[in-house]
Scaffold this active site. Sequence first.
Site, PDB file in Angstrom:
ATOM      1  N   ASN A 344     -24.124  32.010  17.602  1.00  0.00           N
ATOM      2  CA  ASN A 344     -23.534  32.425  18.868  1.00  0.00           C
ATOM      3  C   ASN A 344     -24.363  33.539  19.503  1.00  0.00           C
ATOM      4  O   ASN A 344     -23.876  34.632  19.810  1.00  0.00           O
ATOM      5  CB  ASN A 344     -22.085  32.879  18.658  1.00  0.00           C
ATOM      6  CG  ASN A 344     -21.248  32.724  19.912  1.00  0.00           C
ATOM      7  OD1 ASN A 344     -21.748  32.373  20.975  1.00  0.00           O
ATOM      8  ND2 ASN A 344     -19.956  32.987  19.801  1.00  0.00           N
ATOM      9  N   HIS A 375     -12.038  37.360  21.098  1.00  0.00           N
ATOM     10  CA  HIS A 375     -11.750  36.051  20.527  1.00  0.00           C
ATOM     11  C   HIS A 375     -10.288  35.650  20.695  1.00  0.00           C
ATOM     12  O   HIS A 375      -9.994  34.462  20.852  1.00  0.00           O
ATOM     13  CB  HIS A 375     -12.110  36.020  19.037  1.00  0.00           C
ATOM     14  CG  HIS A 375     -13.553  35.682  18.782  1.00  0.00           C
ATOM     15  ND1 HIS A 375     -14.534  36.635  18.712  1.00  0.00           N
ATOM     16  CD2 HIS A 375     -14.172  34.488  18.600  1.00  0.00           C
ATOM     17  CE1 HIS A 375     -15.702  36.046  18.488  1.00  0.00           C
ATOM     18  NE2 HIS A 375     -15.515  34.746  18.414  1.00  0.00           N
TER      19      HIS A 375
END
Length: 517
Positions: A344, A375
Amino acid sequence: MATETSSCTGSTLLRPISEFINLPLDQVNFVVCQLFALLMAFWFRLYLHPSKTSPFVRHVVATLLGFYLALFCFGWYALHFLVQSGVTYGIMIFAGLEHMHKYCFVVALGYLTFCQITRVYVFDYGMYSADFTGPMMVITQKITCLAFEIHDGLARKDEQLTPSQKILAVRKMPSLLEYLSYNCNFMSILAGPTCSYNDYVAFVEGTAYQPKHLESNGKENGKYKQTEPSPRHDVIRKLATCGVSLGVYLAVLRVFPVEHVIDDTFIATSPFYVQVIYLYLSMLATRPKYFFVWTLADAINNAAGFGFNGYNKDGTPRWDLISNLRIMDIEFATSFKMFLDNWNIQTALWLKRVCYERCPMNPTAATFLLSAVWHGVYPGYYLTFLTGIAMTMAARAVRHNVRPLFQGTVTHRLVYDIITWAGTQIAICYTVVPFVLLAVGPSLKFYRSWYCCMHLACLLVVLALPVKPRQQRQKVQQQNSLHQSPVQDGTMDSSSSSSSSSLLNTDSNCNQKQKTT
């Protein structure tokens, strides 16, 4: 693609396909929309090329296609994308430059968190699937990144900026159309990746290739300057990677479900080494899902002509400017840092730009905490990122104190790499179990079944092995670089040159990304 949509959950047009292949409708909608975006990307590059049309038209088409895909996937929940972008753009315009980046950060992240709370605790707790807050996570990254880049370009002096911040600084306030196009274009609306605003505008205006035609010595590379590079080979390679990843995921995931690690019978009857091996295999089986999503998103951007990052030494074009992962470096990572450097990547860069580089106190903990908040609101995310802080500190201590002891011979280095590879893979798997299980009860049950051994090991390592504070490490690195002697032709030696190049190209070269922690 028809526009038959329900008011909330998106189109039901593909429900027969969903039932036939036994996959959730939202996931089928997502994949089909990404494949449609891939086709539109080829069309966009060929028929709306900068040489054939204006940036205004390219912005309009990219934005409208993006909203269409959002409506198809999420129904009227896609209006949240407009609300979040509209409110923060108003802040950028009407708030003072001195503080607007802070207001945008708080509002964008707060609005994302509000949507995540309502989705999780009001609608479908525990349903870890495609949802409208996924695109909002990427839009939040873009909003906050751009706000800081505008602040750097319009409210700070150049001498106050780092070399990478100077490159990324935005010197002119974007128009509303440019802002919406950057946030919600069809290439990245569903799965990202995040990119810098300057890179995106250069792509739309057709100037993205101009600064890339330079060799490492700063001279023009005339041999490869004449023709615009084609992304065809890279797109084909990435689509092949997507196919393999999807096949592996569908075939292997059901064989090694992560939930089995907390099964009472499995815990009671399996030796510890079997539990370790199963944990590794189960986490290995979950990764291809991310490989598929991120690589497909990268291929879509490349197909549209976005992502060019200069040339290799052999003259072949590189299309990794906004790539989000490097699979082989992930699977063979020999340190926690190396794994995070290659996983990521664009999110790691976002965390570095808006948090790690700017946080005056304990940037490592602040970065992990921001990552957890971004998140979502599942407790498992917080358990994972709090554990990640301990893992990072322990890995840093081991690298500073133990690694030098194994650098004497090739054999010693190989032994060290094998040991650290195994340790890194187990540490990563141990850390991310709560991220997959989501709930606090199952996550704590797993850690108890392992007697919290990795947490205790990290604590012992941090207490036993000293690590210099970040400021001292940076001073030592700067002193070492100053003592590097230039070679006769006036250029620096290889180690110094590499260090300098890495500093200047941190945010423009995917292969030289710096870690966020």
